[in-house]
Design a protein around this motif. Structure first.
Motif, PDB file in Angstrom:
ATOM      1  N   VAL A 247      40.735  46.033  37.550  1.00 57.27           N
ATOM      2  CA  VAL A 247      40.896  44.678  38.086  1.00 57.27           C
ATOM      3  C   VAL A 247      41.732  44.770  39.359  1.00 57.27           C
ATOM      4  O   VAL A 247      42.891  45.191  39.320  1.00 57.27           O
ATOM      5  N   ARG A 261      48.263  38.657  36.833  1.00 61.13           N
ATOM      6  CA  ARG A 261      47.845  39.690  35.881  1.00 61.13           C
ATOM      7  C   ARG A 261      48.738  39.616  34.638  1.00 61.13           C
ATOM      8  O   ARG A 261      49.912  39.988  34.673  1.00 61.13           O
ATOM      9  N   PHE A 268      38.262  39.619  31.295  1.00 62.25           N
ATOM     10  CA  PHE A 268      38.455  39.345  32.719  1.00 62.25           C
ATOM     11  C   PHE A 268      37.161  39.457  33.511  1.00 62.25           C
ATOM     12  O   PHE A 268      37.179  39.465  34.748  1.00 62.25           O
ATOM     13  N   ASP A 272      34.572  38.735  37.970  1.00 63.15           N
ATOM     14  CA  ASP A 272      33.591  39.540  38.699  1.00 63.15           C
ATOM     15  C   ASP A 272      32.685  38.718  39.612  1.00 63.15           C
ATOM     16  O   ASP A 272      32.505  39.072  40.785  1.00 63.15           O
TER      17      ASP A 272
END
Length: 492
Positions: A247, A261, A268, A272
């Motif tokens: 990530v 984060r 997660f 994308d």
């Protein structure tokens, strides 16, 4: 050790270390096998990830296996990853077996009992190889961790029980690839090293012919067959990320989406499709760094441990930054765990996430979450109420959320509503993961934030990248020679 007796083509890809690119190599080989007209399926005996996918048979597996299934032209099923470990703390993890939660265990306790999971692992594997021409198996970590060999179900222990050959992959990008591969040969038992039939070197930068002599050194020391030097695949970031370490911030267009984060960030893959949008700059905020004041959207992602991550959020001072962002008129979206955090309270009377507690949320949505032991798993089709746009995604959560702001739900799922919103609509939350994979909804939502959006077919982009990955491997590996190893077995 139990043996699997059915004979069918299978090959296991193991790594000389963690993060050598096994998942991506298996995805590329799956697509290359599909191009050959083979009925191919992926398999990983044991995975550790909080980035899970909901399957068509109502379970959950690692998202890497879901991507590999897509590379095979298949819907994901639980047999593709029969053991999934989802870390809940530094010491323990939730144990998912054939798609369903079985226990939460400390690492030491799991190590003592993991051998008991070999029968269901082999059961899942046998079902796949009875149904397909080829099964491509991904290992976990490295077989060179011989201290973990006893009771192993993830690497050589599985390969021995299933009686399949192995190709070992090294990562030249981190340096010392000769030592990785030759060292693995040195520490493995004779039986395990003899099961390895080939090796490859991944993530090469520059001219691969410069390492031809290095490949020969490895072959001379191990007796293994070199099947290729695979250069760095520049389009890797266009595929859904598997590991939290993948990530990363993605600079792009003028619309700035900020994502804190979390320690136990989960699912997660919501990020994308946003990262793929040219109009978006995705900024992942690490611990110790303030949430920037110029964000167009602060997106609080899912979490495997919502209450612990809420404490972490406050410890960074992000609650203060979020309050200032909202006061300036900024937009906020919480998904799943992030949605729960945005409410007034989180009540965990049964101690699902630790000791029983009732903690204050961030207070930006007038809802309360009650943690419940039953996990909700579903592939979901919804409608965005503002425009009627179709939205597809999945739900994977514990807890039920309700309160006055649920009256401003912004998604319809059949006869029920989903989500909550503040009175001005600037703060929203929902339980639906994967919603940004729906092109029409994503474009509409980003336009509401002020972005100039050009049409983007995200799904086609993933498919094109899988095709490009397969071609990349065809160019730099002897794929036919590698896949031919799948027809060999090691005895009865």
């Amino acid at each position: 050790m139990a043996k699997s007796h059915m004979q069918a083509n299978a090959l296991m890809i193991q790594g000389a270390g963690s993060n050598v690119g096994k998942s991506m190599l298996v995805a590329g080989l799956c697509r290359a096998a599909l191009h050959r007209g083979l009925r191919v399926a992926p398999f990983k005996p044991q995975n550790m990830s909080n980035n899970a996918a909901v399957t068509v048979d109502s379970g959950e597996i690692g998202r890497a296996q879901a991507l590999q299934a897509r590379a095979c032209g298949l819907d994901p099923v639980v047999d593709m990853n029969p053991v999934l470990l989802k870390p809940e703390s530094d010491l323990g993890a939730q144990v998912i077996v054939q798609g369903k939660r079985k226990a939460t265990m400390k690492a030491r306790d799991y190590g003592k009992t993991k051998h008991k999971l070999l029968p269901p692992v082999l059961q899942s594997f046998d079902r796949l190889r009875a149904a397909y021409d080829l099964v491509l198996v991904e290992g976990a970590g490295s077989p060179a961790e011989v201290n973990l060999r006893a009771g192993d179900i993830a690497n050589m222990g599985f390969a021995e029980a299933a009686n399949i050959p192995v190709a070992l992959i090294g990562d030249i990008d981190r340096g010392g690839v000769i030592a990785q591969l030759v060292g693995s040969h040195t520490v493995l038992s004779e039986n395990d090293r003899n099961r390895i039939k080939a090796f490859g070197v991944n993530k090469f930068r520059g001219d691969p012919t410069l390492f031809t002599a290095g490949m020969q050194v490895i072959a001379d020391h191990t007796g293994w067959d070199g099947v290729g030097i695979i250069p760095w695949f520049d389009r890797a970031h266009l595929l859904p990320a598997e590991d939290v370490m993948d990530v990363a911030s993605r600079p792009g267009g003028a619309l700035k989406i900020v994502v804190p984060r979390l320690n136990r960030i989960a699912n997660f893959d919501d990020l994308d499709p946003l990262a793929a949008e040219p109009c978006v700059s995705l900024d992942i905020i690490e611990a110790g760094r303030a949430l920037p004041g110029d964000a167009d959207l602060i997106l609080i992602p899912g979490s495997k441990s919502t209450i612990a991550d809420l404490a972490h959020f406050r410890a960074q001072g992000w609650d203060v930054d979020l309050h200032a962002h909202i006061r300036r008129g900024g937009r906020v979206l919480g998904i799943c765990g992030g949605y729960q955090m945005l409410g007034q309270r989180i009540v965990d009377a049964d101690g699902i996430e630790g000791a029983p507690c009732d903690v204050a949320g961030l207070g930006h949505l007038d809802v309360v979450t009650n943690m419940k032991p039953q996990k909700h798993l579903a592939l979901t089709k919804a409608t965005y109420r503002a425009t009627g746009a179709d939205v597809e995604g999945y739900e994977i959560h514990i807890g039920e959320t309700d309160g006055p702001d649920r009256d401003r739900a912004w998604l319809d799922i059949g006869a029920r509503t989903e989500g909550a919103a503040s009175a001005d609509g600037h703060v929203r939350g929902c339980y639906l993961h994967g919603l940004f994979g729906s092109d029409e909804f994503r474009a509409t939502y980003l336009a509401e934030l002020g972005a100039k959006v050009d049409p983007l077919d995200y799904s086609k982009g993933v498919e094109d990248t899988l095709d490009a990955l397969a071609q990349h491997l065809e160019t730099h590996m002897d794929v036919d020679r590698l896949l031919a190893l799948a027809s060999t077995t090691e005895g009865p």
